[in-house]
Design an enzyme around this catalytic site. Structure first.
Site, mmCIF file in Angstrom:
data_model
loop_
_atom_site.group_PDB
_atom_site.id
_atom_site.type_symbol
_atom_site.label_atom_id
_atom_site.label_comp_id
_atom_site.label_asym_id
_atom_site.label_seq_id
_atom_site.Cartn_x
_atom_site.Cartn_y
_atom_site.Cartn_z
ATOM 1 N N ALA A 82 0.799 -1.339 0.137
ATOM 2 C CA ALA A 82 -0.102 0.105 -0.086
ATOM 3 C C ALA A 82 0.917 1.090 -0.008
ATOM 4 O O ALA A 82 2.093 1.286 0.399
ATOM 5 C CB ALA A 82 -0.895 -0.077 1.154
ATOM 6 N N CYS A 83 0.330 2.419 -0.327
ATOM 7 C CA CYS A 83 1.005 3.695 -0.535
ATOM 8 C C CYS A 83 1.539 4.041 0.842
ATOM 9 O O CYS A 83 0.815 3.792 1.950
ATOM 10 C CB CYS A 83 -0.119 4.795 -0.919
ATOM 11 S SG CYS A 83 0.837 6.515 -1.148
ATOM 12 N N PRO A 84 2.775 4.355 1.156
ATOM 13 C CA PRO A 84 3.708 4.793 0.045
ATOM 14 C C PRO A 84 4.711 3.630 0.002
ATOM 15 O O PRO A 84 5.863 3.987 -0.789
ATOM 16 C CB PRO A 84 4.599 6.060 0.753
ATOM 17 C CG PRO A 84 4.611 5.717 2.114
ATOM 18 C CD PRO A 84 3.162 4.684 2.465
ATOM 19 N N GLY A 85 4.398 2.522 -0.004
ATOM 20 C CA GLY A 85 5.292 1.178 0.170
ATOM 21 C C GLY A 85 6.018 1.160 -1.228
ATOM 22 O O GLY A 85 7.108 1.039 -1.366
#
Length: 858
Positions: A611-614
């Site tokens: 998931a963001c910011p991954g």
């Protein structure tokens, strides 16, 4: 239902037209009466053609052409004893003598009938546009109604590989052909007179589809009209002239602006037709002549919401109408189940997007001046923690007084839109209300649905509105001369900064009317909100409309006049791109790219599930391993990654080779710039230029808020910024050691038995949480069960945990500074904090804040 009797009086049944309606009626008539003579006339050379499958054969998805022919004359003769006459054109009907005149290409013949069915279907609408007939004569303009049309299109595609095609009309067939021709490698332009594709659906429902087309490189030109075609036989091309003055050159044109009933035979026979020339029929499919029936695209049909006659050229109604016509020929009124009407349920797939409707749209309600209400929600196609879940937006219209359903529209990915539309269509047939949707017992298992399905949720939404628990509105701007309310963005600070509320130039509101207060802070800042709002009221907004509803309940309890944005900001798509910018959709124009004699191998990062910011953090880590001129391919499933990838590359001075979306996955390819003799900017210079430096004060010691701080920090680092996190008071708890492994001065009895600690210091620190695993939640603490449940939930959804975010931050170079004054006040010693922490005071923080673009207090 009365048991069907044996039919002992055979009839002469004649059917005109052999596609969907005609073939179905012939098969049903034979099953009802074995002894009757059934003859079917088709002027073409094929019967029972799956016309809806034509675009998919052009695209290559249906490889075997023969599968589009559902039956042959020989098959119907051998299995049903139906005489099929192809290449036979019925020229007239003599109703008085009950005969038809048939042309066979040589001598005409007269055929008697007892019962006649007209199933001639519909033909392409040919508008009186100059040059259209010339282009059609040369074969460079065609429709998509028959196997012959399909075959001619495939020939044109093969004769112009990588060529250009213009599609006039953005209805269902037009969009299916746009996708098919794009799959064939053509450059496709779609022209639509209305302001959106699929004009039968509301604007906000089709916006994601139009955006999907732009992502795929299709040029969509809405609010445009073709005024002329200019065929050029010498260059084997045709120029499409628009009312705007623009001219588009194409190798061929697909005309797809609609169809008209093929009812000239019925009109010549004096049968009644409606304003659109569709044959008028009763519920048993009888025309104004009781011995002449009509079914399929040539006939009008009862429409159910609200009841009236309507022409619906769709495959499902055509087959049902034909069956009823065949029954009534033999059984009469008493034993035939009449046609109960249609809701126009329809659906289309355009690349990775699916959209459809059943019943009325909001536009239909406005046109018919109905007193209606709307419920719009966005939810997961199935359990969000199970892989492959994508958002579905469901919009339902219903009678404001009774709550009776009037129609629905939905848009989403490849999974689940059809199921929700079918559920609503069934509910419409049953006369259900918006309240009833909340009580439907729908199938649930994680791969298929959610415990609270999208259909249930839209019912809950309607219940809330009808009971007065919420006041949804559909626009940020006031109407009817009302004052502009305070737009209260209740999303977290990171989301609000990355995806802000649309400004006035984007169809939204001016920035001075917008304030961001996360819902977690709402109750503590009610007085502040009252002062900001004054007498103009508050409009709460979030991404999907759910959190803003929660916020509206809080503010309403404090006496604030409040409404919430229906469907959230995802529904406010005020600008839809017509084509991707060149640098973002095409190979890099850097002239040095081609000069590399031996390009470095292309590594691939699979970031699906992050998931963001991954994803952008992972790319940031990989950049130092890339050689100059080397490319990197990245795959991710996070929906926001399509835009994040391009933004990340711009900020970090990377070339975007390509970025595309297919099967729900986003694949981007970037290149590290080739050295040109000019020193590349240092990371710090990039950070300064990018303006992504960030200073954070972490005051809270609650797990969710500390996580939000680290998500912001890691995102800023990934975007090339410098980050300083200043931990003060309760925020220090996140930095405390949970064991000796990562403490700089580990010893037996860490913390409690430190020799420099006073009794008071030891008492205070013993009462404080120790490290990220011990932090409470700001809400839903539930005596310690809340954090456990939250960690389990995040683990199942493959979301980052706090310890992982802290590790990423340290590896990314985030400065974590502990406030020494707060340490003294709480009795926290340096030996109790994790490795890598710095120590400072106000001056340290103010210097960092002075060099930052943004400073946040959490």
């Amino acid at each position: 239902m009365t048991k069907m009797p044996k039919i002992i009086n055979p009839l002469k049944v004649v059917i005109v037209g052999g596609v969907a309606g005609g073939a179905t009626a012939a098969a049903r008539a034979r099953r009802v009466s074995e002894l009757s003579k059934i003859t079917m006339f088709e002027r073409g050379h094929d019967i029972s053609v799956a016309s809806c499958g034509l675009p998919y054969h052009v695209a290559g998805e249906i490889r075997d052409r023969s599968r589009l022919v559902m039956a042959t004359p020989e098959h119907l003769k051998n299995t049903l004893n139906v005489d099929v006459k192809v290449g036979h054109n019925v020229e007239s009907i003599d109703r008085k003598n009950k005969t038809i005149s048939v042309s066979t290409g040589s001598s005409p013949m007269t055929v008697p009938y007892d019962k006649l069915l007209i199933a001639t279907g519909a033909s392409a609408l040919i508008p009186p546009i100059p040059g259209l007939q010339d282009a059609a004569t040369t074969g460079r303009l065609l429709a998509m109604r028959s196997l012959e049309d399909m075959d001619n299109t495939i020939k044109l595609v093969k004769s112009a590989p990588g060529g250009r095609c213009v599609i006039v009309g953005a209805g269902f067939i037009g969009l299916e052909m746009a996708e098919a021709l794009q799959h064939c490698g053509l450059k496709v332009t779609v022209i639509e007179f209305q302001n959106r594709v699929m004009p039968l659906l509301d604007y906000e429902i089709v916006a994601p589809v139009q955006e999907e087309m732009a992502i795929k490189g299709i040029r969509v030109m809405t609010s445009n009209k073709v005024v002329a075609f200019h065929d050029d036989p010498a260059h084997k091309e045709v120029t499409v002239e628009l009312a705007s003055g623009e001219r588009i050159v194409a190798d061929f044109v697909i005309q797809s602006i609609g169809v008209v009933p093929e009812s000239s035979l019925a009109q010549a026979a004096g049968l009644e037709v409606d304003a659109r020339k569709a044959i008028i029929v009763n519920p048993y499919m009888q025309t104004s002549d009781p011995d002449v029936y009509a079914a399929g695209d040539v006939a009008s049909t009862p429409f159910c919401a609200p009841p009236r006659q309507k022409w619906l050229p769709l495959g499902g109604p055509a087959n049902r109408m034909a069956r009823i016509a065949a029954d009534h020929m033999f059984l009469g009124d008493a034993l035939t189940d009449p046609y109960r009407g249609s809701f126009g349920t329809s659906i289309v797939r355009v690349f990775d997007s699916v959209a459809g409707k059943t019943g009325l749209s909001e536009g239909d309600c406005i046109a018919q001046k109905l007193d209606y209400a709307v419920s719009t929600i966005t939810g997961p196609s199935h359990a969000s923690y199970y892989p492959g879940s994508y958002p579905i937006t469901l919009k339902v219209v219903y009678d404001k007084s009774s709550g009776k359903l009037l129609g629905a529209q939905a848009v989403g990915g490849l999974d689940g839109v059809d199921k929700r539309l079918d559920v609503i269509a069934t509910a419409l047939a049953g006369g259900l209300t918006i309240d009833d949707l909340a009580h439907l017992d729908l199938a649930y298992a994680p791969p298929f649905g959610s415990a609270r399905d999208v259909v249930n949720t839209v019912g809950f939404f309607g219940l809330n509105e009808r009971s007065g628990m919420m006041a949804p509105i559909e626009s940020l701007a006031p109407t009817g001369g009302a004052k502009q309310p305070l737009v209260l963005d209740v999303r977290d600070a990171m989301t609000a900064s990355v995806h802000p509320v649309p400004g006035a130039d984007e169809g939204g509101v001016a920035g001075e009317h917008v304030v961001n207060i996360p819902i977690e802070e709402l109750r503590a800042r009610v007085d502040e909100i009252k002062k900001l709002a004054g007498d103009r009221g508050v409009l709460t907004v979030c991404n999907l409309g759910k959190t803003s509803y929660f916020a509206s309940r809080v503010l309403d309890a404090h006496g604030i006049h409040v409404s919430c944005l229906a469907g959230g900001l995802t529904m406010l798509r005020s600008k839809i791109p017509t084509v991707l910018d060149e640098p973002e959709a095409h190979p890099s124009k850097n002239p040095l790219i081609k000069s590399a004699a031996q390009p470095a191998p292309t590594p691939t990062l699979d970031l699906c599930g992050l998931a963001c910011p991954g994803p952008i953090m992972a790319i940031r880590k990989a950049l130092p391993t890339l050689a100059s001129g080397q490319t990197l391919t990245v795959k991710a499933s996070d929906p926001g990654f399509f835009n994040d990838f391009k933004s990340f590359c711009r900020v970090n001075k990377l070339d975007v080779i390509s970025v595309n979306k297919a099967d729900g996955l986003i694949t981007g390819q970037l290149m590290k710039p080739v050295a040109t003799g000019v020193a590349a900017p240092a990371p710090s210079a990039v950070a300064e230029a990018g303006g992504n430096n960030l200073a954070l004060v972490v005051f809270s010691g609650e797990m969710d808020k500390v996580m939000a701080a680290f998500v912001l920090a890691n995102g800023a680092v990934a975007m090339g910024g410098k980050v300083t996190m200043f931990f003060t008071f309760w925020g220090l708890n996140a930095l405390r050691c949970q064991g000796p492994d990562n403490c700089p001065m580990a010893q037996d009895g860490v913390n409690m038995k430190h020799p420099s600690k006073s009794i008071m210091d030891r008492m205070l620190t013993s009462m404080l949480p120790k490290g990220p695993d011990s932090l409470p939640l700001s809400n839903l603490q539930m005596h310690g069960l809340g954090p456990i449940a939250m960690k389990m939930q995040m683990g199942m959804k493959n979301l980052p945990n706090l310890k992982g975010l802290m590790k990423d931050a340290q590896e990314g170079g985030v400065r974590m500074v502990a406030c020494t004054m707060s340490m003294d006040a709480l009795g926290v010693h340096e030996s109790e904090l994790i490795k890598g922490v710095e120590y400072g005071g106000v001056a340290d923080f103010l210097e960092a804040a002075g060099n930052a673009k943004s400073t946040l207090f959490i």
